[in-house]
Every structure is written in structure tokens, then in C-alpha cells.
Design an enzyme around this catalytic site. Structure first.
Site, PDB file in Angstrom:
ATOM      1  N   CYS A 152      -0.616   2.547  -4.054  1.00 48.27           N
ATOM      2  CA  CYS A 152      -1.321   3.697  -4.537  1.00 48.27           C
ATOM      3  C   CYS A 152      -0.227   4.983  -4.563  1.00 48.27           C
ATOM      4  O   CYS A 152       0.560   5.226  -3.186  1.00 48.27           O
ATOM      5  CB  CYS A 152      -1.905   3.606  -3.338  1.00 48.27           C
ATOM      6  N   ARG A 153      -0.306   6.132  -5.215  1.00 49.88           N
ATOM      7  CA  ARG A 153       0.168   7.532  -4.687  1.00 49.88           C
ATOM      8  C   ARG A 153      -1.089   8.150  -3.970  1.00 49.88           C
ATOM      9  O   ARG A 153      -0.822   9.571  -4.448  1.00 49.88           O
ATOM     10  CB  ARG A 153       1.108   7.629  -5.918  1.00 49.88           C
ATOM     11  N   GLU A 196       9.497   7.776 -12.846  1.00 51.03           N
ATOM     12  CA  GLU A 196      10.511   9.048 -12.430  1.00 51.03           C
ATOM     13  C   GLU A 196      11.511   9.016 -12.252  1.00 51.03           C
ATOM     14  O   GLU A 196      11.788   7.759 -12.335  1.00 51.03           O
ATOM     15  CB  GLU A 196       9.818   8.556 -10.894  1.00 51.03           C
ATOM     16  N   HIS A 217       1.196  -1.333  -0.103  1.00 49.15           N
ATOM     17  CA  HIS A 217      -0.224  -0.062  -0.032  1.00 49.15           C
ATOM     18  C   HIS A 217       0.591   1.225  -0.144  1.00 49.15           C
ATOM     19  O   HIS A 217       1.879   0.747   0.597  1.00 49.15           O
ATOM     20  CB  HIS A 217      -0.880   0.312   1.509  1.00 49.15           C
ATOM     21  N   GLY A 218       0.047   2.155  -0.267  1.00 49.66           N
ATOM     22  CA  GLY A 218       1.457   4.002  -0.192  1.00 49.66           C
ATOM     23  C   GLY A 218       0.402   5.241  -0.590  1.00 49.66           C
ATOM     24  O   GLY A 218      -0.955   4.800  -0.393  1.00 49.66           O
TER      25      GLY A 218
END
Length: 385
Positions: free
Chosen positions: A270-271, A371, A217-218
Site C-alpha cells: 500500500c502507498r 516510477e 504492508h506499506g
């Protein structure tokens, strides 16, 4: 969406009254990264209303979330029956394969029953041709094949499908010739320690490249990407790891053994919470020649020879199915088919293009993001040698 509502409704009809109340409680108090349905909307709701609310709230993920809630309730038989219906529910909402472009027809099988390719197409004569024509523009290999270490960290807790991601990514890295150091269900501090210890390994001196893959998760905190530790509560204050610390650990100062060597970072997390799509009004539609076009940015920073590929854009959610995350599934598909004659940035481009074309519905859209990339040459993996 009508078919989705129907199968969820039919499933809920199999729950006894007390179990149905527990199901509603889980929707109000989700344990995973799921937006809760407001208690006011679920108060006194019947089974049909709950099915309608789930599709309205979760759209493409409604069935997957219903399956997860049922498993949390130990209703495994009912969850398995619902899973078997998932593919037939999704199929009618996709483009008709008989008239669809080839690229769309190829994407349709990537659903809950997806399985990785049997093998990677090996690099044969293409290697010598690439090296002969572009030798000065290609990262060198130590010997006849790529040699290096790979760090694989997967937080499986509360992430259905994550165990498939771990299995598939370990298989891919080994098939590409990397020796894999694997960790599962780490806290934020343990992730930090694992990355630092990996960067300090003396074997990097004899390698020609490395991979660091983290799946969890993030979110974004203070405009920085974070990886949450295993079992983290989303109200927890400090169980996370800042993604940008990976670059510090592997840069020329802290990991001189990897100077002038490609360092590939893959992040599945996730961001943010945005589902990835926006609704364009009729007045706006047609402003551009191709409404489906998109632009992607590759940011070049001070760290040399990095290639970082993240599963989604900033502030946007990443998505999984029972077969794993879409990001890892597309990496598997593209690398197995194209790594024999395409360099890493071409592979990332193919993954981006394929994910953008994925037949998602309504506001759920898929688009990974390159990125902090600073490669100075083309990095070919040359699999199968």
C-alpha cells in the site's frame, strides 16, 4: 452487494453469542491494515446490522475481511465455508460474461481460487528476429540466456495470501533464469541490510540484469514510500524501510557491477489508504470522450537503467485476495503469456491496462504505477532459452 450481505449474515448466525461479541471487537480493533468500524455504530448491533455495516465499510473486501476475522478467532471451519462462497458471491456483481468484451471475460477468473499458469510461453525464433532488427536498441545478454540474481523479500505476517505471492514470484523469477535470494518476515532494518548485502554481491559482475521484489504492508511518510517491517504496529514509529533507498544501493556509485544493466524493482505494498476510485457526478460524466480512460506517468530520474513498477498509485491502497495480491497475479498472467516477445515496459503496460479493466466494484479500483524508470534500451527477458 445483497448477496455479500446475505452470506456474511448467514455466517454470523453460526456464531454463539460470546463469539459474536469477539467478532465485533475485531472489527473495532483490527490487527491488519483495515479501517475499523466505529464502536458507536457497532454498539448493540445485531448480526444483520453488522453484515450491512461491513459491506458499507469494506465493499468488495467485506467477505475477505470476515474470513480473516474468523481465522483470527480460530473459527477456521467457518472461515473455510465462507471462503468457498466467495466466488459465487462475487460473480453476480461482475459483467455478464456472455456479452462482455473478450478482455473482461479473461479477467473474471482472477478471484479467490486463481492459480498461476502452468508455464511461461518460451522465446524461440522471436529472439533472433528481435536481436536482428533491433540489436542496438536492446540490452545485451552475456551468453545464450539471461543471467542474473534476484532478491525476493516477502513479509507474510498479517497478510493473508502473501505466501501465495512469495511462491508464485519465486517460481516466475526462477523460470526467467534468475538465481533467487529469498527472505521472509524481515523488520525494516533487516530489509535495509538485505538490500545492501545483495547490492554488494560479486556475482553481479557476471550478470546482465537483476530483479528486486519486495512485498509487505506499506504507506507514505513525509511524502516518501515506505515498506513496513514484519509484524509492525501501524502506530509504531520506526519499523519501516524507505523504498527510494533501493535506488541508492543499486546505483552506479554503490553497485558499479550493475552499470549499464537493467535493474527491475517490483513493490507490492500500500502507498496510502485511498481505495483507488472516485465517484463522478452525472454532470461531470461525459466530459471526456472515454470515461474509462486514464493517464500514467513514467518518471525519468538520474539513476540509469532502472525500471520500477509499484502495485498502486501514491496515497492509494493495494489489494489482496486469498490467491495473492492483484498486482502479482496480473504480473504472473502477463509475463507468462507475453514475455517471449514483449520487452519489460510493454509487459508493465499490459499489466496496467489489465488491472485498470478489472471488474472492481464501487470505490475499489486497481491501477499500478511505473516510477523512477530510466531504461535507455528495450529489456527483453527471453524466457525458456
Amino acid at each position: 452487494m445483497a448477496a455479500t450481505k446475505k452470506v456474511i449474515f448467514e455466517t454470523l448466525q453460526n456464531l454463539k453469542s460470546d463469539d459474536f461479541k469477539v467478532f465485533i471487537w475485531h472489527l473495532e480493533n483490527p490487527t491488519d491494515r483495515i479501517e475499523p468500524i466505529p464502536e458507536s455504530e457497532l454498539e448493540n448491533a445485531n448480526r444483520q446490522t453488522v453484515a450491512n455495516l461491513m459491506v458499507k465499510q469494506y465493499t468488495d473486501e467485506a467477505v475477505n475481511i470476515a474470513v480473516k476475522v474468523l481465522r483470527d478467532m480460530k473459527q477456521n471451519d467457518l472461515a473455510s465455508k465462507l471462503e468457498r462462497k466467495l466466488q459465487e458471491v462475487q460473480q453476480p456483481d461482475q459483467v455478464d460474461g456472455s456479452n462482455a468484451p473478450v478482455s473482461v471475460r479473461q479477467l473474471q477468473p482472477i478471484q479467490s481460487n486463481w492459480k498461476r499458469p502452468d508455464r511461461i510461453i518460451p522465446c524461440t525464433q522471436s529472439k533472433e528476429k528481435i536481436l536482428r532488427e533491433n540489436r542496438d536498441d536492446v540490452y545485451k545478454m552475456n551468453k545464450s540466456q539471461r543471467k542474473g540474481l534476484a532478491l525476493l523479500i516477502t513479509n507474510i505476517h498479517n497478510r493473508p495470501g502473501a505466501e501465495r505471492d512469495e511462491e508464485n514470484m519465486e517460481w516466475l523469477l526462477k523460470a526467467l533464469g534468475y538465481r533467487v535470494e529469498k527472505h521472509t518476515n524481515l523488520s525494516g532494518k533487516e530489509i535495509e541490510d538485505a538490500v545492501e548485502n545483495f547490492a554488494a554481491l560479486p556475482d553481479h559482475k557476471d550478470s546482465d540484469s537483476t530483479f528486486v521484489v519486495i512485498m509487505s504492508h506499506g504507506n507514505r511518510i513525509d511524502n516518501r514510500d515506505v515498506i513496513f517491517g514484519a509484524g509492525v504496529s501501524y502506530t509504531g514509529p520506526d519499523d519501516y524501510y524507505f523504498v527510494d533507498k533501493i535506488f541508492t544501493c543499486l546505483n552506479s556509485v554503490n553497485c558499479p557491477a550493475l552499470i549499464d544493466k537493467p535493474k527491475v524493482i517490483l513493490i507490492q505494498a500500500c502507498r496510502g489508504c485511498h481505495p483507488g476510485g472516485v465517484k463522478i457526478s452525472d454532470s461531470t460524466r461525459g466530459t471526456y470522450a472515454d470515461d474509462s480512460s486514464f493517464e500514467s506517468d513514467a518518471w525519468v530520474h538520474k539513476e540509469k537503467d532502472f525500471a520500477c513498477f509499484m502495485s498502486t498509485l501514491p496515497d492509494t491502497a493495494a489489494w489482496r485476495i486469498e490467491s495473492g495480491s492483484f498486482f502479482i497475479i496480473y504480473i504472473m498472467e502477463v509475463f507468462c503469456k507475453w514475455a517471449h516477445d514483449s520487452h519489460i515496459m510493454e509487459l508493465f503496460g499490459k499489466v496496467t491496462s489489465d488491472m485498470a479493466k478489472h471488474p472492481g466494484r464501487e470505490d475499489i479500483k486497481f491501477l499500478p504505477c511505473i516510477e523512477r524508470t530510466s531504461l535507455t534500451k528495450d529489456f527483453y527477458l527471453f524466457p525458456g532459452l
